[in-house]
Design an enzyme around this catalytic site. Sequence first.
Site, PDB file in Angstrom:
ATOM      1  CB  ILE A  12     -65.373 144.145  -0.307  1.00  0.00           C
ATOM      2  CG1 ILE A  12     -66.354 144.312   0.860  1.00  0.00           C
ATOM      3  CG2 ILE A  12     -66.129 144.055  -1.625  1.00  0.00           C
ATOM      4  CD1 ILE A  12     -67.073 145.660   0.891  1.00  0.00           C
ATOM      5  CG  ASN A  32     -51.829 150.580   4.154  1.00  0.00           C
ATOM      6  OD1 ASN A  32     -52.795 149.836   4.331  1.00  0.00           O
ATOM      7  ND2 ASN A  32     -51.848 151.861   4.478  1.00  0.00           N
ATOM      8  CG  ASP A  58     -50.261 154.635   2.651  1.00  0.00           C
ATOM      9  OD1 ASP A  58     -50.905 155.415   1.914  1.00  0.00           O
ATOM     10  OD2 ASP A  58     -50.532 154.472   3.859  1.00  0.00           O
ATOM     11  CB  SER A 124     -70.664 153.708   1.306  1.00  0.00           C
ATOM     12  OG  SER A 124     -71.569 153.428   2.350  1.00  0.00           O
ATOM     13  CB  ALA A 125     -76.024 152.732   0.872  1.00  0.00           C
ATOM     14  CE1 TYR A 148     -66.001 154.644   4.686  1.00  0.00           C
ATOM     15  CE2 TYR A 148     -68.354 154.601   5.162  1.00  0.00           C
ATOM     16  CZ  TYR A 148     -67.267 154.116   4.475  1.00  0.00           C
ATOM     17  OH  TYR A 148     -67.434 153.110   3.558  1.00  0.00           O
ATOM     18  CE  LYS A 152     -65.697 154.801   1.048  1.00  0.00           C
ATOM     19  NZ  LYS A 152     -64.649 154.153   0.253  1.00  0.00           N
ATOM     20  CG  ASN A 197     -67.439 149.576  14.566  1.00  0.00           C
ATOM     21  OD1 ASN A 197     -67.482 149.899  15.740  1.00  0.00           O
ATOM     22  ND2 ASN A 197     -66.339 149.667  13.831  1.00  0.00           N
ATOM     23  NE  ARG A 230     -78.980 150.430   8.233  1.00  0.00           N
ATOM     24  CZ  ARG A 230     -79.869 151.020   9.032  1.00  0.00           C
ATOM     25  NH1 ARG A 230     -81.167 150.790   8.871  1.00  0.00           N
ATOM     26  NH2 ARG A 230     -79.478 151.851   9.978  1.00  0.00           N
ATOM     27  NE  ARG A 291     -75.076 152.012  14.961  1.00  0.00           N
ATOM     28  CZ  ARG A 291     -74.549 151.075  14.176  1.00  0.00           C
ATOM     29  NH1 ARG A 291     -73.545 150.318  14.618  1.00  0.00           N
ATOM     30  NH2 ARG A 291     -75.019 150.847  12.975  1.00  0.00           N
ATOM     31  CG  ASP A 294     -78.025 153.152  13.554  1.00  0.00           C
ATOM     32  OD1 ASP A 294     -77.044 153.411  12.838  1.00  0.00           O
ATOM     33  OD2 ASP A 294     -78.107 152.134  14.273  1.00  0.00           O
TER      34      ASP A 294
HETATM   35  P1  NAD Z   1     -61.331 146.550   4.599  1.00  0.00           P
HETATM   36  O1  NAD Z   1     -60.836 147.447   5.655  1.00  0.00           O
HETATM   37  O2  NAD Z   1     -61.477 145.103   4.897  1.00  0.00           O
HETATM   38  O3  NAD Z   1     -60.409 146.682   3.286  1.00  0.00           O
HETATM   39  C1  NAD Z   1     -59.771 147.880   2.938  1.00  0.00           C
HETATM   40  C2  NAD Z   1     -58.319 147.536   2.650  1.00  0.00           C
HETATM   41  O4  NAD Z   1     -57.638 148.718   2.236  1.00  0.00           O
HETATM   42  C3  NAD Z   1     -57.569 146.990   3.871  1.00  0.00           C
HETATM   43  O5  NAD Z   1     -56.932 145.780   3.517  1.00  0.00           O
HETATM   44  C4  NAD Z   1     -56.552 148.091   4.215  1.00  0.00           C
HETATM   45  O6  NAD Z   1     -55.377 147.552   4.752  1.00  0.00           O
HETATM   46  C5  NAD Z   1     -56.353 148.756   2.857  1.00  0.00           C
HETATM   47  N1  NAD Z   1     -55.967 150.176   2.922  1.00  0.00           N
HETATM   48  C6  NAD Z   1     -56.577 151.171   3.597  1.00  0.00           C
HETATM   49  N2  NAD Z   1     -55.951 152.335   3.395  1.00  0.00           N
HETATM   50  C7  NAD Z   1     -54.898 152.082   2.561  1.00  0.00           C
HETATM   51  C8  NAD Z   1     -53.892 152.883   1.971  1.00  0.00           C
HETATM   52  N3  NAD Z   1     -53.798 154.195   2.231  1.00  0.00           N
HETATM   53  N4  NAD Z   1     -52.991 152.279   1.157  1.00  0.00           N
HETATM   54  C9  NAD Z   1     -53.055 150.969   0.899  1.00  0.00           C
HETATM   55  N5  NAD Z   1     -54.000 150.154   1.424  1.00  0.00           N
HETATM   56  C10 NAD Z   1     -54.912 150.699   2.241  1.00  0.00           C
HETATM   57  O7  NAD Z   1     -62.725 147.151   4.079  1.00  0.00           O
HETATM   58  P2  NAD Z   1     -63.846 146.484   3.169  1.00  0.00           P
HETATM   59  O8  NAD Z   1     -65.006 146.174   4.027  1.00  0.00           O
HETATM   60  O9  NAD Z   1     -63.273 145.432   2.308  1.00  0.00           O
HETATM   61  O10 NAD Z   1     -64.261 147.755   2.297  1.00  0.00           O
HETATM   62  C11 NAD Z   1     -63.664 147.984   1.028  1.00  0.00           C
HETATM   63  C12 NAD Z   1     -64.195 149.298   0.499  1.00  0.00           C
HETATM   64  O11 NAD Z   1     -65.607 149.256   0.426  1.00  0.00           O
HETATM   65  C13 NAD Z   1     -63.846 150.520   1.346  1.00  0.00           C
HETATM   66  O12 NAD Z   1     -63.571 151.588   0.475  1.00  0.00           O
HETATM   67  C14 NAD Z   1     -65.122 150.780   2.118  1.00  0.00           C
HETATM   68  O13 NAD Z   1     -65.247 152.126   2.477  1.00  0.00           O
HETATM   69  C15 NAD Z   1     -66.160 150.373   1.093  1.00  0.00           C
HETATM   70  N6  NAD Z   1     -67.448 149.978   1.689  1.00  0.00           N
HETATM   71  C16 NAD Z   1     -67.464 148.960   2.609  1.00  0.00           C
HETATM   72  C17 NAD Z   1     -68.667 148.586   3.201  1.00  0.00           C
HETATM   73  C18 NAD Z   1     -68.719 147.491   4.239  1.00  0.00           C
HETATM   74  O14 NAD Z   1     -69.735 147.382   4.936  1.00  0.00           O
HETATM   75  N7  NAD Z   1     -67.720 146.652   4.384  1.00  0.00           N
HETATM   76  C19 NAD Z   1     -69.856 149.250   2.839  1.00  0.00           C
HETATM   77  C20 NAD Z   1     -69.797 150.271   1.884  1.00  0.00           C
HETATM   78  C21 NAD Z   1     -68.576 150.618   1.314  1.00  0.00           C
HETATM   79  N1  UDP Z   2     -77.106 146.977  14.747  1.00  0.00           N
HETATM   80  C1  UDP Z   2     -77.473 146.481  15.982  1.00  0.00           C
HETATM   81  N2  UDP Z   2     -76.493 146.029  16.819  1.00  0.00           N
HETATM   82  C2  UDP Z   2     -75.178 146.025  16.493  1.00  0.00           C
HETATM   83  C3  UDP Z   2     -74.798 146.540  15.222  1.00  0.00           C
HETATM   84  C4  UDP Z   2     -75.794 147.012  14.380  1.00  0.00           C
HETATM   85  O1  UDP Z   2     -78.650 146.453  16.314  1.00  0.00           O
HETATM   86  O2  UDP Z   2     -74.333 145.606  17.302  1.00  0.00           O
HETATM   87  C5  UDP Z   2     -78.151 147.435  13.823  1.00  0.00           C
HETATM   88  C6  UDP Z   2     -78.031 148.897  13.401  1.00  0.00           C
HETATM   89  O3  UDP Z   2     -78.719 149.723  14.320  1.00  0.00           O
HETATM   90  C7  UDP Z   2     -78.682 148.871  12.007  1.00  0.00           C
HETATM   91  C8  UDP Z   2     -78.328 147.481  11.474  1.00  0.00           C
HETATM   92  O4  UDP Z   2     -78.016 146.689  12.627  1.00  0.00           O
HETATM   93  O5  UDP Z   2     -80.111 148.941  12.126  1.00  0.00           O
HETATM   94  C9  UDP Z   2     -77.124 147.472  10.526  1.00  0.00           C
HETATM   95  O6  UDP Z   2     -76.044 148.142  11.170  1.00  0.00           O
HETATM   96  P1  UDP Z   2     -74.571 148.106  10.576  1.00  0.00           P
HETATM   97  O7  UDP Z   2     -73.702 148.890  11.493  1.00  0.00           O
HETATM   98  O8  UDP Z   2     -74.169 146.707  10.269  1.00  0.00           O
HETATM   99  O9  UDP Z   2     -74.726 148.842   9.162  1.00  0.00           O
HETATM  100  P2  UDP Z   2     -75.200 150.344   8.806  1.00  0.00           P
HETATM  101  O10 UDP Z   2     -75.562 151.047  10.054  1.00  0.00           O
HETATM  102  O11 UDP Z   2     -74.021 150.924   8.128  1.00  0.00           O
HETATM  103  O12 UDP Z   2     -76.354 150.174   7.866  1.00  0.00           O
END
Ligand code: NAD
Ligand code: UDP
Length: 341
Positions: A12, A32, A58, A124-125, A148, A152, A197, A230, A291, A294
């Site tokens: 992101i 990092n 870091d 995060s939600a 996790y 948050k 995942n 979702r 799962r 969930d």
């Molecule tokens: P990502 O793992 O792709 O990006 C996180 C980045 O942070 C990575 O590049 C990692 O190398 C860096 N990082 C981690 N710990 C570090 C540290 N101690 N020092 C320096 N760098 C560090 O994850 P993403 O999907 O881009 O998510 C970004 C943020 O959004 C995270 O905080 C995550 O929890 C949050 N978030 C993500 C999702 C999702 O589904 N992807 C949903 C809700 C919230």
């Molecule tokens: N899910 C699934 N198979 C997978 C991964 C996820 O059926 O291999 C389903 C999961 O049960 C949920 C939805 O897809 O209903 C979104 O899951 P994800 O892990 O992407 O996000 P989160 O659980 O954080 O909402």
Amino acid sequence: MRILVTGGAGYIGAHACVVLAERGHDVVIVDNFSNSSPAVLPRLAALMGRVPAHADVDLRDAAGMAGLFRTHDFDAVVHFAALKAVGESCEKPLEYFENNIGGTLGLLRAMKSAGVRNLVFSSSATVYGAPDTVPVREDAALRVTNPYGRTKLVVEQLLGDVCASDPGFHVANLRYFNPVGAHPSGTIGEDPGGVPNNLMPYICQVAVGLRARLSIFGGDYPTTDGTGVRDYIHVVDLARAHADALDFLQREERCETFNLGTGRGISVIELVKAFERASGRRVPFEIVSRRPGDVAEVYADPALANRLLGWRAELDVDAMCRDAWRWQSMNPMGYAGRAAA
Ligand code: NAD
Ligand code: UDP
């Protein structure tokens, strides 16, 4: 503004860097590379018009962070850096607390010494756990169900305490629903190491032939087709919200928490069908047991972000699938072969 983007090499964060550069901001990345690849940097350079300044530090490295804040005069920070895998957090809670909370503390200390007082935080939600009703508003009960999610929530609370202690410190907590998709160029996107995942990257890897079939976790939920529902949100829409949140902090000078979603729930089977239409590929699946942990249905009420940030999601599920597929088909093994077979 000059913006420090922590975790800017990640999924992101990289998309946010592109949007911030498009809005005329100067971006510095600190990452990092614990869950990303430096191979993203030249691709970002192509999208941003120049190689973004970056530091391989870091957030827990106090000297490294102090040096970074000495070198650059930041106006604000967008804080993505964290570990994010729910399952892994249950196996390694100490690592998650150390990295996500320790990292945020390291960042806040450096910000405090340098007098930087505007922060956008990736929440995060997941902080809502299993909500009582949908759509979920920001004032819904918070009940995290895994380490996790707890990191948050603790960081949100920590930031609340910092805001209370310093009226000049302003935070936007952004609670993301389910970010998916990729930049329309197909050059940056989500690159999970190992077995994904999350649903969308798994679908992508099935469609591209890396995995045989998708396991759908549960077909007996009380939803339209029995599969989990979702609120999937295009990562480019999500990235835009960060630029809007920075503008909000400058304009309003206060702390606020926002849901970021489309407000529309999509089932697993609906997403699979949309992906098949967008990619022209079959995505074989089987329905397996639920799962653990969930919930049936979670989608956002994004009204507050619509009203206060002037932001709304514009890209629909077809665009999410089209762009996810473009990224996956152009980069079947991710940035540098991180996606293990
Ligand atoms: P990502 O793992 O792709 O990006 C996180 C980045 O942070 C990575 O590049 C990692 O190398 C860096 N990082 C981690 N710990 C570090 C540290 N101690 N020092 C320096 N760098 C560090 O994850 P993403 O999907 O881009 O998510 C970004 C943020 O959004 C995270 O905080 C995550 O929890 C949050 N978030 C993500 C999702 C999702 O589904 N992807 C949903 C809700 C919230
Ligand atoms: N899910 C699934 N198979 C997978 C991964 C996820 O059926 O291999 C389903 C999961 O049960 C949920 C939805 O897809 O209903 C979104 O899951 P994800 O892990 O992407 O996000 P989160 O659980 O954080 O909402």
